[in-house]
Design a protein around this motif. Structure first.
Motif, PDB file in Angstrom:
ATOM      1  N   ILE A   8      13.028 -12.009 -19.513  1.00 16.24           N
ATOM      2  CA  ILE A   8      14.392 -11.330 -19.178  1.00 16.24           C
ATOM      3  C   ILE A   8      14.879 -10.944 -18.074  1.00 16.24           C
ATOM      4  O   ILE A   8      13.866  -9.994 -17.749  1.00 16.24           O
ATOM      5  CB  ILE A   8      15.216 -10.845 -20.418  1.00 16.24           C
ATOM      6  N   ILE A   9      15.032 -11.229 -16.930  1.00 17.44           N
ATOM      7  CA  ILE A   9      15.008 -10.551 -15.493  1.00 17.44           C
ATOM      8  C   ILE A   9      15.912 -10.245 -15.232  1.00 17.44           C
ATOM      9  O   ILE A   9      17.163 -11.302 -14.837  1.00 17.44           O
ATOM     10  CB  ILE A   9      14.569 -11.938 -14.230  1.00 17.44           C
ATOM     11  N   PRO A  10      16.319  -8.985 -14.531  1.00 21.36           N
ATOM     12  CA  PRO A  10      17.701  -8.088 -13.918  1.00 21.36           C
ATOM     13  C   PRO A  10      17.572  -8.547 -12.843  1.00 21.36           C
ATOM     14  O   PRO A  10      16.447  -8.555 -12.236  1.00 21.36           O
ATOM     15  CB  PRO A  10      17.801  -6.910 -14.909  1.00 21.36           C
ATOM     16  N   ILE A  11      18.386  -9.458 -12.126  1.00 24.75           N
ATOM     17  CA  ILE A  11      18.887  -9.665 -10.528  1.00 24.75           C
ATOM     18  C   ILE A  11      19.677  -8.874  -9.962  1.00 24.75           C
ATOM     19  O   ILE A  11      21.104  -8.335 -10.659  1.00 24.75           O
ATOM     20  CB  ILE A  11      19.007 -10.986 -10.397  1.00 24.75           C
ATOM     21  N   GLY A  12      19.594  -8.419  -8.779  1.00 25.87           N
ATOM     22  CA  GLY A  12      20.301  -7.492  -8.202  1.00 25.87           C
ATOM     23  C   GLY A  12      20.477  -6.419  -8.621  1.00 25.87           C
ATOM     24  O   GLY A  12      21.285  -5.237  -8.052  1.00 25.87           O
ATOM     25  N   THR A  16      13.054  -2.894  -6.544  1.00 27.59           N
ATOM     26  CA  THR A  16      12.044  -4.008  -7.245  1.00 27.59           C
ATOM     27  C   THR A  16      11.346  -4.022  -8.745  1.00 27.59           C
ATOM     28  O   THR A  16      10.958  -4.901  -9.376  1.00 27.59           O
ATOM     29  CB  THR A  16      10.763  -4.579  -6.260  1.00 27.59           C
ATOM     30  N   SER A  17      10.934  -2.719  -9.124  1.00 24.99           N
ATOM     31  CA  SER A  17      10.547  -2.505 -10.194  1.00 24.99           C
ATOM     32  C   SER A  17      11.666  -2.692 -11.199  1.00 24.99           C
ATOM     33  O   SER A  17      12.537  -2.430 -11.237  1.00 24.99           O
ATOM     34  CB  SER A  17      10.092  -1.080 -10.184  1.00 24.99           C
ATOM     35  N   LEU A  18      10.825  -3.557 -12.566  1.00 24.39           N
ATOM     36  CA  LEU A  18      11.603  -3.637 -13.800  1.00 24.39           C
ATOM     37  C   LEU A  18      11.423  -3.096 -14.604  1.00 24.39           C
ATOM     38  O   LEU A  18      11.971  -3.156 -15.641  1.00 24.39           O
ATOM     39  CB  LEU A  18      11.739  -5.348 -14.105  1.00 24.39           C
ATOM     40  N   SER A  19      10.565  -1.744 -14.736  1.00 26.58           N
ATOM     41  CA  SER A  19       9.864  -1.020 -15.719  1.00 26.58           C
ATOM     42  C   SER A  19      10.829  -0.150 -16.554  1.00 26.58           C
ATOM     43  O   SER A  19      11.224  -0.432 -17.877  1.00 26.58           O
ATOM     44  CB  SER A  19       8.416  -0.829 -15.612  1.00 26.58           C
ATOM     45  N   HIS A  20      12.081  -0.132 -16.028  1.00 31.26           N
ATOM     46  CA  HIS A  20      12.974   1.097 -16.851  1.00 31.26           C
ATOM     47  C   HIS A  20      14.294  -0.735 -17.392  1.00 31.26           C
ATOM     48  O   HIS A  20      13.791   0.707 -18.409  1.00 31.26           O
ATOM     49  CB  HIS A  20      14.415   1.236 -15.607  1.00 31.26           C
ATOM     50  N   TYR A  21      13.995  -1.377 -17.316  1.00 22.39           N
ATOM     51  CA  TYR A  21      14.671  -2.303 -17.899  1.00 22.39           C
ATOM     52  C   TYR A  21      14.008  -2.399 -19.106  1.00 22.39           C
ATOM     53  O   TYR A  21      14.779  -2.835 -20.174  1.00 22.39           O
ATOM     54  CB  TYR A  21      15.587  -3.676 -16.945  1.00 22.39           C
ATOM     55  N   VAL A  22      12.741  -2.996 -18.532  1.00 19.79           N
ATOM     56  CA  VAL A  22      11.924  -3.837 -19.933  1.00 19.79           C
ATOM     57  C   VAL A  22      11.593  -2.155 -20.392  1.00 19.79           C
ATOM     58  O   VAL A  22      11.787  -2.270 -22.014  1.00 19.79           O
ATOM     59  CB  VAL A  22      10.262  -4.278 -19.392  1.00 19.79           C
TER      60      VAL A  22
END
Length: 105
Positions: A8-12, A16-22
């Motif tokens: 699952i990839i948050p866009i916008g 660029t770091s996605l660790s918060h969402y993960v």
């Protein structure tokens, strides 16, 4: 039992770091019943009855919006074996057993 690999990839997002969402999605997964899951460096593996796995994926997809994403891209790969019980662990053990056999076998 179905085995699903989910990315699952948050866009916008602002970074660029996605660790918060993960991390957010892992907290959501910890609250889900009727499944097991494993975080990997590139995706999450979810195991359980197919209908429940798909419900959980929907929850994760929506939770990413709730965590602040304006757009979300979700990729799903499903292995749903019906002739016998299967799990990620069983699949790995099968390959490990074959690797430990001699080349002549």
């Amino acid at each position: 039992m179905a085995i699903a690999e989910v990315t699952i990839i948050p866009i916008g997002t602002a970074t660029t770091s996605l660790s918060h969402y993960v991390a957010h999605m892992q907290r959501v997964l910890a609250q889900q019943e009727g499944i097991s899951y494993e975080l990997t460096s590139m995706s999450t593996i979810i195991e359980g009855p197919l209908a429940r796995v798909l419900e959980v994926i929907h929850v994760l997809h929506e939770s990413t919006f709730e965590a602040g994403a304006a757009r979300v891209s979700t990729s799903i790969k499903i292995d749903d074996r019906r002739d016998r019980e299967a799990s990620s662990q069983q699949k790995l053990q099968s390959v490990q057993a074959k690797l430990s056999q001699s080349i002549d076998n």
